[in-house]
Design a protein around this motif. Structure first.
Motif, PDB file in Angstrom:
ATOM      1  N   TRP A   1      -6.110  -9.358  -8.093  1.00 51.23           N
ATOM      2  CA  TRP A   1      -4.918  -9.140  -7.267  1.00 51.23           C
ATOM      3  C   TRP A   1      -3.971  -8.143  -7.901  1.00 51.23           C
ATOM      4  CZ3 TRP A   1       0.135  -9.819  -8.585  1.00 51.23           C
ATOM      5  CH2 TRP A   1       0.424 -10.619  -9.691  1.00 51.23           C
TER       6      TRP A   1
ATOM      7  N   ASP B   1      -4.625  -5.414  -8.912  1.00 47.38           N
ATOM      8  CA  ASP B   1      -4.931  -4.070  -8.405  1.00 47.38           C
ATOM      9  C   ASP B   1      -3.983  -3.684  -7.273  1.00 47.38           C
ATOM     10  OD1 ASP B   1      -6.966  -4.001 -10.169  1.00 47.38           O
ATOM     11  OD2 ASP B   1      -8.548  -4.417  -8.716  1.00 47.38           O
ATOM     12  N   TRP B   2      -3.523  -4.730  -6.589  1.00 50.90           N
ATOM     13  CA  TRP B   2      -2.609  -4.492  -5.472  1.00 50.90           C
ATOM     14  C   TRP B   2      -1.346  -3.768  -5.953  1.00 50.90           C
ATOM     15  CZ3 TRP B   2       2.261  -6.569  -3.984  1.00 50.90           C
ATOM     16  CH2 TRP B   2       2.587  -6.340  -2.655  1.00 50.90           C
TER      17      TRP B   2
ATOM     18  N   SER C   1      -1.751  -0.194  -5.925  1.00 47.70           N
ATOM     19  CA  SER C   1      -2.346   0.358  -4.710  1.00 47.70           C
ATOM     20  C   SER C   1      -1.397   1.232  -3.906  1.00 47.70           C
ATOM     21  CB  SER C   1      -2.848  -0.776  -3.815  1.00 47.70           C
ATOM     22  OG  SER C   1      -1.730  -1.465  -3.296  1.00 47.70           O
ATOM     23  N   PHE C   2      -0.166   1.364  -4.347  1.00 51.96           N
ATOM     24  CA  PHE C   2       0.795   2.146  -3.568  1.00 51.96           C
ATOM     25  C   PHE C   2       0.722   3.614  -3.979  1.00 51.96           C
ATOM     26  CE2 PHE C   2       2.221  -2.148  -3.256  1.00 51.96           C
ATOM     27  CZ  PHE C   2       2.505  -2.261  -1.905  1.00 51.96           C
TER      28      PHE C   2
ATOM     29  N   TRP D   1       2.220   6.362  -3.155  1.00 53.37           N
ATOM     30  CA  TRP D   1       3.409   7.144  -3.509  1.00 53.37           C
ATOM     31  C   TRP D   1       3.987   6.720  -4.840  1.00 53.37           C
ATOM     32  CZ3 TRP D   1       3.693  11.491  -1.191  1.00 53.37           C
ATOM     33  CH2 TRP D   1       3.242  11.618   0.139  1.00 53.37           C
ATOM     34  N   LEU D   2       3.860   5.433  -5.139  1.00 52.98           N
ATOM     35  CA  LEU D   2       4.341   4.976  -6.442  1.00 52.98           C
ATOM     36  C   LEU D   2       3.497   5.576  -7.558  1.00 52.98           C
ATOM     37  CD1 LEU D   2       5.291   1.198  -6.152  1.00 52.98           C
ATOM     38  CD2 LEU D   2       6.780   3.184  -6.401  1.00 52.98           C
TER      39      LEU D   2
ATOM     40  N   LEU E   1       1.869   8.318  -7.406  1.00 51.27           N
ATOM     41  CA  LEU E   1       2.168   9.747  -7.488  1.00 51.27           C
ATOM     42  C   LEU E   1       3.488   9.969  -8.238  1.00 51.27           C
ATOM     43  CD1 LEU E   1       0.294  11.848  -6.371  1.00 51.27           C
ATOM     44  CD2 LEU E   1       1.809  12.134  -4.425  1.00 51.27           C
TER      45      LEU E   1
ATOM     46  N   ALA F   1      -0.147   6.417   3.158  1.00 51.27           N
ATOM     47  CA  ALA F   1      -1.221   6.636   2.220  1.00 51.27           C
ATOM     48  C   ALA F   1      -1.696   5.291   1.751  1.00 51.27           C
ATOM     49  CB  ALA F   1      -0.681   7.393   1.052  1.00 51.27           C
ATOM     50  N   GLU F   2      -2.954   5.202   1.536  1.00 52.82           N
ATOM     51  CA  GLU F   2      -3.424   3.874   1.261  1.00 52.82           C
ATOM     52  C   GLU F   2      -4.310   3.822   0.057  1.00 52.82           C
ATOM     53  OE1 GLU F   2      -6.359   4.456   4.985  1.00 52.82           O
ATOM     54  OE2 GLU F   2      -5.920   2.496   4.301  1.00 52.82           O
ATOM     55  N   GLU F   3      -4.563   2.612  -0.265  1.00 54.78           N
ATOM     56  CA  GLU F   3      -5.421   2.308  -1.407  1.00 54.78           C
ATOM     57  C   GLU F   3      -6.763   2.955  -1.208  1.00 54.78           C
ATOM     58  OE1 GLU F   3      -7.058   0.107  -4.615  1.00 54.78           O
ATOM     59  OE2 GLU F   3      -5.101   0.854  -4.043  1.00 54.78           O
TER      60      GLU F   3
ATOM     61  N   LYS G   1     -10.428   3.263  -0.676  1.00 60.45           N
ATOM     62  CA  LYS G   1     -11.171   2.221   0.009  1.00 60.45           C
ATOM     63  C   LYS G   1     -12.147   1.505  -0.907  1.00 60.45           C
ATOM     64  CE  LYS G   1      -9.450   3.697   3.865  1.00 60.45           C
ATOM     65  NZ  LYS G   1      -8.564   4.642   3.233  1.00 60.45           N
ATOM     66  N   GLU G   2     -11.960   0.251  -0.946  1.00 55.32           N
ATOM     67  CA  GLU G   2     -13.056  -0.542  -1.471  1.00 55.32           C
ATOM     68  C   GLU G   2     -14.041  -0.622  -0.340  1.00 55.32           C
ATOM     69  OE1 GLU G   2     -13.096  -1.631  -4.352  1.00 55.32           O
ATOM     70  OE2 GLU G   2     -11.032  -1.609  -5.009  1.00 55.32           O
TER      71      GLU G   2
ATOM     72  N   SER H   1      -6.054 -11.829  -2.743  1.00 54.25           N
ATOM     73  CA  SER H   1      -6.097 -10.574  -3.446  1.00 54.25           C
ATOM     74  C   SER H   1      -6.823 -10.617  -4.771  1.00 54.25           C
ATOM     75  CB  SER H   1      -4.693 -10.022  -3.620  1.00 54.25           C
ATOM     76  OG  SER H   1      -4.203  -9.717  -2.359  1.00 54.25           O
ATOM     77  N   TRP H   2      -7.333 -11.768  -5.129  1.00 53.13           N
ATOM     78  CA  TRP H   2      -8.349 -11.696  -6.175  1.00 53.13           C
ATOM     79  C   TRP H   2      -9.431 -10.787  -5.610  1.00 53.13           C
ATOM     80  CZ3 TRP H   2      -9.683 -12.259 -11.012  1.00 53.13           C
ATOM     81  CH2 TRP H   2     -11.043 -12.221 -11.332  1.00 53.13           C
TER      82      TRP H   2
ATOM     83  N   ALA I   1      -6.918  -5.349  -3.176  1.00 53.02           N
ATOM     84  CA  ALA I   1      -5.778  -4.968  -2.358  1.00 53.02           C
ATOM     85  C   ALA I   1      -6.209  -5.004  -0.917  1.00 53.02           C
ATOM     86  CB  ALA I   1      -5.329  -3.582  -2.747  1.00 53.02           C
TER      87      ALA I   1
ATOM     88  N   GLN J   1       5.341   0.617   1.667  1.00 48.41           N
ATOM     89  CA  GLN J   1       4.917   2.013   1.515  1.00 48.41           C
ATOM     90  C   GLN J   1       6.103   2.952   1.680  1.00 48.41           C
ATOM     91  OE1 GLN J   1       2.126   2.924   0.433  1.00 48.41           O
ATOM     92  NE2 GLN J   1       0.421   1.719   1.191  1.00 48.41           N
TER      93      GLN J   1
ATOM     94  N   ALA K   1       7.955   2.951  -1.451  1.00 47.35           N
ATOM     95  CA  ALA K   1       7.219   3.762  -2.429  1.00 47.35           C
ATOM     96  C   ALA K   1       7.448   5.247  -2.168  1.00 47.35           C
ATOM     97  CB  ALA K   1       5.728   3.427  -2.366  1.00 47.35           C
TER      98      ALA K   1
ATOM     99  N   PHE L   1       9.083   8.093  -4.606  1.00 45.84           N
ATOM    100  CA  PHE L   1       8.444   9.378  -4.913  1.00 45.84           C
ATOM    101  C   PHE L   1       9.368  10.535  -4.556  1.00 45.84           C
ATOM    102  CE2 PHE L   1       6.101  13.101  -3.429  1.00 45.84           C
ATOM    103  CZ  PHE L   1       5.474  13.456  -4.615  1.00 45.84           C
TER     104      PHE L   1
END
Lengths: 713, 178
Positions: free
Chosen positions: A21, A23-24, A27-28, A30-31, A33, A618-620, A622-623, B26-27, B30, B46, B49, B53
């Motif tokens: 989790w 990783d979340w 995952s942002f 813009w952050l 960047l 913008a997104e994570e 893709k898994e 979320s284990w 994301a 977002q 975020a 930025f």
């Protein structure tokens, strides 16, 4: 409850499975960047100062000149820079290997002053390098934390980036910044067709942005990954080995179409001129190792330990690092990889094999990320063991969340200082990146040739003058008759026979009034090229000088540079772009419909098609999405309605099975959609996913994407 | 109506449940939200975020983008050209010519580059560049102005220290292959 199954910590499947989790938190987009930008600002402050100044090094001045003449040609003369009269007494523009006109970053150069645009391009290149590496590492299943570390290593700690930045090789900075994006798209494209197109786009961008080295290196890396993955995936299903080839071929085809605007004219140019490089270049291993400093030791250790976990991505990365290390050693043997590469048409014109170190570093960074990920997961796995459960996912939620966080924090605290040390070490390397050289001052006036100086090439376009003195990567023919002292740049060979007056001058088109008593020759103070055409008489080469044989009489002579291969190439590229835009629009439309469907359906935390975060957000990276479980697909009328709205609703009724159906019991996951590109919703009956699968080495591994389990906490 | 059944409370609980479900799953990474509330919250996150930025970019790139341009070369007047009097221009040209002559003589006496003509001419550019910077500093003019003076001197055939004008020709490009 979802979760990765307990797995022996020393084994990981090739597909990403190590989800956590925390990783979340990474995952942002813009952050991330903002973080990468702050690191670049902190470590390479020179990039952000003296906006219009070039670097001290002469090559930067030549590249500055190319950018300036391109911008001038577009903005003042409203032409494409097919011909560059500002360099060498006239040479090819777009067709030249060092020209970057068609890069997507052209907007920067058109919107800002060339000096500012070059600063920004360097920053953009570094950010692309970081974000691309992050995505690449994530696509290998590394955690958000580990991938961020890999990104920082590739972006900042590359020992070759300071050199390139300091020399003004922004085509390398941008090209190698885009390389991880191509690899990321290639890997994603193995399962998801859309990424192949995107990868082709990035590859084409590398190529058209003067990708003299980044483009062949990208090709090489894709080749390596394709073969490696095909071997590793050979036992993962029917024709699984072919998937990497399909991804590479489609990506390559898209690249070829999009890059034609540069590719065709460049090929024609290379047919006309070729580079001769006689020295046999070889470097001892010690020299290549010397590229890495003491601060890189933790990186080497982490990347070296990673394959011991028998993680397949770690193995691939170790092989990649090893292979390109050997390539970096150059032509030390007739059977050395570099010697063999030099036999290939594209590669034989390259030199400086040590530049392959950039690929070594990329693979080391990604390999180290795999090991960091294993370490990060260890805490949660240990806690699972303490609780006597098979899977981390089976832990009570608070304990699961806490243990994952503990793992991430522990690794961050343990490895963070080492990475910080690497960043500090990089600061000294980037000290040479100082934009302190005086920028040019502008002056209007008619174009004329200056004797010039290639070491200060940036000066001349600003005063609308060409620099006859020059250098090019591939030697072009330069006339001995070019002069820097002519009263007029177009003149008759025999002044007694004719008078010549310039009516209009642009880089690609010159209009002259010629009054000739007899047939005679008119000379232009530029190099001859076969693509020049004249409305009157014939274009000829007069000792390498551009000349026209005109008949007697008074003429309005219109001389035009017409690069047909470039025009054909542009047409192909535009068609390709249009086609890609249609694909992208269809994709965006589908995503938008799905998002709308999410809003249209009642809030339901657990149900429905996997909704999406749309569009502009913008997104994570893709898994590979978890396929909905059979219960998800057939969970009720609401969901069918939502699916219908989402344009993925042509549910093949007979194929929908309930959770208890035979197909479901066999582990088949049924997903329905209208077309193949609907991401995880593609029409497919996925192969049975048994709780465990055999790796090629006979190890037992968990399924790559464990089925989701609903739970109510 | 009990408090627990109040629509606001019900809605809040639904949102919290959605969030918790999201975090809990979320284990499994994301994951994307599966509800309206989830989507809205993620979008909001977002946006935050993006704002972060933007502020960072504004702070770091702002000064870069706003770097003022250098003034253009001054227009020609009855007394000056390129912002300099003819006397100053001739002095600058003379010094440039002096260094060029010296470099040509050095190349011959030391047989630099084994006589490779282009390389010798390229060395000339190196010397010219160094002298140009020095002159720009000394006369408080820009490097651009120095090159304009060189161009003027060559075109007007101003004599150098040896009484001869500088050549207007360059050695054609001939790269070394070793």
């Amino acid at each position: 409850m979802s979760g990765a199954r307990w797995q022996p910590p020393l084994v990981s499947p090739i597909e990403p499975n190590g989800h956590r989790w925390t990783d979340w938190l990474f995952s942002f987009f813009w952050l991330r960047l903002a973080f990468f930008l702050s690191v670049v600002h902190e470590r390479i402050p020179g990039l952000f100062a003296n906006g219009r100044h070039p670097l001290e090094y002469m090559d930067d001045h030549a590249f500055f000149s190319f950018d300036a003449s391109n911008t001038l040609t577009v903005q003042r003369y409203h032409q494409l820079p097919a011909w560059n009269p500002y360099w060498c007494g006239g040479t090819v523009g777009i067709a030249g290997p060092e020209d970057n006109f068609f890069g997507a970053d052209i907007l920067l150069r058109l919107l800002f002053d060339v000096g500012i645009a070059r600063h920004m391009l360097a920053i953009v290149g570094l950010l692309l390098a970081a974000e691309g590496t992050y995505r690449l590492a994530r696509s290998m299943g590394s955690s958000g934390l580990a991938s961020t570390g890999a990104a920082l290593i590739y972006m900042i700690n590359s020992t070759v980036y300071p050199l390139w930045l300091g020399n003004g090789f922004l085509n390398f900075v941008l090209g190698f910044g885009l390389l991880p994006w191509v690899l990321w798209c290639f890997i994603q494209g193995i399962e998801r067709p859309g990424y192949r197109y995107l990868g082709g786009f990035f590859f084409a961008w590398i190529f058209v942005h003067a990708g003299t080295y980044p483009a062949p290196y990208t090709l090489l890396t894709i080749g390596f990954l394709t073969i490696s993955l095909a071997i590793l995936m050979r036992n993962e299903g029917e024709r699984a080995w072919a998937k990497p080839f399909v991804s590479a071929i489609v990506l390559g085809a898209v690249f070829l179409v999009l890059a034609q605007a540069k590719f065709l004219p460049l090929v024609m140019f290379l047919k006309q001129f070729s580079r001769t490089w006689l020295p046999i270049e070889q470097l001892p291993a010690g020299t290549i190792l010397g590229v890495f400093s003491a601060a890189h030791v933790p990186l080497l250790i982490l990347a070296g330990l990673a394959p011991l976990t028998r993680d397949r991505w770690a193995v691939v990365c170790a092989l990649g690092a090893g292979l390109f290390f050997v390539v970096s050693m150059g032509d030390f043997d007739p059977l050395s990889p570099y010697h063999l590469l030099k036999q290939l048409p594209l590669f034989k014109q390259l030199r400086t094999p040590e530049r392959h170190v950039i690929l070594v570093l990329l693979f080391l960074a990604c390999g180290a990320a795999r090991f960091v990920t294993v370490l990060e997961d260890t805490v949660a796995r240990f806690v699972s063991w303490l609780f006597g459960v098979d899977s981390v996912g089976e832990l009570p939620a608070p304990i699961r969340v806490t243990s994952v966080l503990a793992g991430t924090l522990a690794v961050a605290l343990a490895i963070g200082p080492r990475y910080t040390q690497m960043l500090k070490d990089a600061t000294t390397q980037f000290a040479s990146v100082a934009f302190t050289f005086e920028p040019p001052r502008h002056m209007g006036g008619e174009f004329r040739q200056h004797r010039g100086n290639r070491r200060d090439g940036h000066i001349f376009p600003a005063i609308n003058a060409g620099s006859i003195a020059c250098i090019t990567g591939i030697p072009v023919t330069q006339s001995r008759l070019l002069r820097g002292d002519l009263a007029q740049e177009e003149y008759p060979l025999d002044p007694a026979l004719a008078t010549v007056r310039r009516v209009r001058w642009t880089p690609n088109e010159i209009e002259l009034d010629v009054q000739a008593r007899r047939a005679t020759r008119v000379l232009i103070n530029q190099n001859h090229h076969k693509y020049w055409r004249s409305s009157v008489g014939a274009v000829v080469s007069h000792q390498g000088l551009l000349a026209i044989d005109v008949p007697a009489g008074r003429h309005r002579v219109r001389l035009r540079y017409v690069d047909r291969p470039m025009q054909i190439g542009i047409a192909i590229s535009l068609l390709g772009l249009a086609w890609l835009s249609v694909v992208a629009a269809a994709y965006a439309r589908r995503r938008w419909r799905k998002l709308r469907a999410t809003f249209a359906s009642p809030a339901s935390p657990s149900g429905g098609k996997p909704p999406l975060v749309a569009v502009a957000v913008a997104e994570e990276p893709k898994e590979p999405e978890e396929p909905p479980s059979p219960t998800d697909v057939a969970s009720g009328p609401d969901q069918v309605s939502a699916v219908d709205d989402a344009d993925v609703a042509v549910i093949d009724e007979p194929r929908i099975e309930s959770a208890g159906s035979p197909a479901a019991e066999q582990g088949e996951t049924i997903v329905a959609s209208r077309d193949e590109e609907a991401d995880s919703e593609s029409i497919a009956v996925e192969p049975p996913r048994s709780p465990s699968a055999e790796t090629p080495s006979g190890e037992t591994t968990p399924p790559a994407t464990p089925p989701r389990e609903d739970h109510d906490e | 109506m009990t408090l627990a059944a109040h629509p606001v409370v019900v809605r809040s609980r639904a949102i919290l449940a959605s969030l918790w479900a999201h975090a809990d799953r979320s284990w499994g990474a994301a994951e994307k939200p599966r509800s309206r509330a989830g989507v809205v919250l993620l979008l909001a996150a977002q946006v935050v975020a993006l704002v972060v930025f933007y502020r960072q970019a504004k702070q770091t790139l702002g000064p870069l983008i706003r770097t003022p341009a250098l003034p253009p070369i001054p227009a020609t007047t009855s007394m000056t050209r390129f912002g300099m009097t003819e006397t100053v221009r001739r002095e600058i040209f003379r010094e440039l010519a002096e260094s060029e002559i010296a470099e040509r003589q050095r190349a011959i006496s030391q047989n630099t580059w084994n006589g490779h003509a282009w390389s010798r001419f390229d060395d000339l550019g190196y010397v010219q560049r160094a002298r140009g910077r020095e002159l720009a500093l000394r006369y408080s003019v820009s490097l651009t102005q120095v090159y304009l003076v060189l161009d003027e001197g060559i075109r007007e055939r101003w004599p150098g220290p040896d009484g001869q004008p500088l050549s207007a020709l360059v050695e054609p490009l001939q790269l070394r292959t070793e």
